[in-house]
Design an enzyme around this catalytic site. Structure first.
Site, short mmCIF file in Angstrom:
data_model
loop_
_atom_site.label_atom_id
_atom_site.label_comp_id
_atom_site.label_asym_id
_atom_site.label_seq_id
_atom_site.Cartn_x
_atom_site.Cartn_y
_atom_site.Cartn_z
N HIS A 107 2.50 3.53 -9.04
CA HIS A 107 2.37 2.10 -9.36
C HIS A 107 3.59 1.61 -10.14
CE1 HIS A 107 -1.52 2.09 -7.62
NE2 HIS A 107 -2.12 2.77 -8.57
N LEU A 127 12.21 -19.87 -4.86
CA LEU A 127 11.07 -19.12 -4.31
C LEU A 127 9.84 -19.28 -5.20
CD1 LEU A 127 10.20 -16.76 -2.26
CD2 LEU A 127 10.62 -15.23 -4.20
N ASP A 133 0.83 -1.21 0.00
CA ASP A 133 0.00 0.00 0.00
C ASP A 133 0.87 1.26 0.00
OD1 ASP A 133 -2.34 1.41 -0.01
OD2 ASP A 133 -2.73 1.18 2.13
N SER A 161 -7.78 -5.77 4.71
CA SER A 161 -8.39 -5.44 3.42
C SER A 161 -8.69 -6.69 2.58
CB SER A 161 -7.50 -4.47 2.62
OG SER A 161 -7.36 -3.27 3.31
N GLY A 215 -0.03 5.42 -4.46
CA GLY A 215 -0.70 6.67 -4.87
C GLY A 215 -0.20 7.84 -4.04
N ARG A 216 -0.13 7.66 -2.72
CA ARG A 216 0.31 8.76 -1.84
C ARG A 216 1.76 9.14 -2.13
NH1 ARG A 216 -1.02 6.01 3.50
NH2 ARG A 216 -1.47 4.29 2.09
N TRP A 217 2.57 8.12 -2.42
CA TRP A 217 3.98 8.39 -2.72
C TRP A 217 4.11 9.29 -3.95
CZ3 TRP A 217 7.14 7.25 -6.93
CH2 TRP A 217 8.50 7.46 -6.72
N THR A 275 -10.38 -7.70 -5.44
CA THR A 275 -11.72 -7.74 -6.04
C THR A 275 -12.42 -6.38 -5.86
OG1 THR A 275 -12.40 -8.79 -3.95
CG2 THR A 275 -12.19 -10.23 -5.85
N TRP A 294 -11.56 -2.70 -8.56
CA TRP A 294 -12.28 -2.30 -9.78
C TRP A 294 -13.04 -1.00 -9.56
CZ3 TRP A 294 -10.73 -4.95 -13.85
CH2 TRP A 294 -10.31 -6.28 -13.67
C1 FPP Z 1 -2.11 0.07 -3.27
O1 FPP Z 1 -1.56 1.37 -3.25
C2 FPP Z 1 -1.59 -0.63 -4.43
C3 FPP Z 1 -2.35 -1.24 -5.36
C4 FPP Z 1 -3.80 -1.28 -5.34
C5 FPP Z 1 -1.73 -1.88 -6.53
C6 FPP Z 1 -0.45 -2.59 -6.25
C7 FPP Z 1 0.35 -2.54 -7.49
C8 FPP Z 1 1.70 -2.47 -7.53
C9 FPP Z 1 2.55 -2.57 -6.34
C10 FPP Z 1 2.43 -2.28 -8.80
C11 FPP Z 1 2.16 -3.30 -9.84
C12 FPP Z 1 2.33 -4.69 -9.37
C13 FPP Z 1 3.00 -5.63 -10.03
C14 FPP Z 1 3.03 -7.01 -9.52
C15 FPP Z 1 3.72 -5.34 -11.26
P1 FPP Z 1 -2.56 2.57 -3.40
O2 FPP Z 1 -2.67 2.92 -4.82
O3 FPP Z 1 -3.86 2.23 -2.73
O4 FPP Z 1 -1.83 3.71 -2.61
P2 FPP Z 1 -2.50 4.81 -1.70
O5 FPP Z 1 -3.05 4.12 -0.48
O6 FPP Z 1 -1.36 5.69 -1.38
O7 FPP Z 1 -3.54 5.48 -2.51
#
Ligand code: FPP
Length: 226
Positions: A30, A125, A13, A181, A16-18, A60, A63
């Site tokens: 991402h 792994l 997680d 979650s 987005g914030r990063w 799930t 989306w």
């Molecule tokens: C949550 O961060 C992250 C996700 C819903 C997607 C996870 C995807 C990746 C780590 C990159 C792609 C993965 C692979 C395997 C190539 P958030 O977007 O909810 O962050 P936030 O809480 O800061 O909004």
């Protein structure tokens, strides 16, 4: 005796914030998050006690995000799997997806199948990506599968038919929130939970190593008395 982190699971997680903290689009986060996936997978592949790494890549519930973000994540996943096929093979890493894949595009399913088949005999792994995955959905699909086969539902029969029949030893969530979650609800029954404020793009092998060090000192009782 210290605990062995045979199965590590991570809620990745904070992408987005990063990105937003730097005035960038969430998708940039991402993209950087995918680099962290590679780095953490490589670290785990080189750690003799880690057998399985399960990463929550798309739930799930994800989306519900804006279409543009969902489409970006789908393309990123496809690109990641295509580009990383050699990393999996060179690192003897087996790739396994969990979740209901039926909803994904033909081209994404093709890449998922291709990398899964190509890495089938890798025995280092196992990197497992949770894709269109939800713990409740997994348990419901498993219960329905037993029902269709007229099999009795027991803890063992249900666990065996889950997408992921492996208990989690250490579950980590980055990004500061302290919740599951809908991730690996069954498998996390006796997992040790670690939460870090570090946002996923900034998470690294050093921090994982220090979490594993703490995990090793925890007394795990599995409901008994030690
Ligand atoms: C949550 O961060 C992250 C996700 C819903 C997607 C996870 C995807 C990746 C780590 C990159 C792609 C993965 C692979 C395997 C190539 P958030 O977007 O909810 O962050 P936030 O809480 O800061 O909004």
């Amino acid at each position: 005796m210290s605990n062995k982190p045979h199965h590590i699971a991570i809620v990745m997680d904070g992408n987005g914030r990063w990105a937003e903290a730097q005035g960038k689009n969430r998708t940039f986060g991402h993209e950087k998050g995918a680099e962290t996936v590679r780095a953490i997978t490589t670290y785990c592949a080189g750690h003799k006690e880690i057998e399985r790494l399960t990463l929550y890549a798309f739930s799930t519930e994800n989306w519900k995000r804006p279409k543009i973000e969902v489409e970006f994540l789908m393309k990123l996943l496809e690109r990641y799997l295509k580009n990383e096929k050699t990393t999996y093979l060179n690192g003897n890493i087996r790739f396994e997806p969990i979740g209901d894949l039926s909803i994904f595009s033909k081209s994404l399913r093709k890449v998922i199948d291709d990398v899964q088949n190509a890495t089938q005999s890798c025995n280092g792994l196992t990197q497992c990506l949770a894709l269109n995955y939800g713990g409740r959905d997994e348990i419901v699909r498993a219960a329905n599968a037993l029902h269709e086969r007229a099999q009795t539902i027991t803890v063992d029969s249900l666990q065996a038919i889950l997408d992921c029949p492996h208990d989690v030893d250490l579950l980590i969530r980055t990004g500061g929130d302290q919740r599951l979650s809908n991730f690996l609800l069954w498998q996390a029954a006796y997992a040790e939970l670690f939460f870090t404020k570090t946002l996923w793009p900034e998470f690294n092998a050093d921090e994982l190593e220090s979490i594993i060090k703490k995990f090793k000192t925890v007394e795990r009782r599995f409901g008994g008395l030690n």
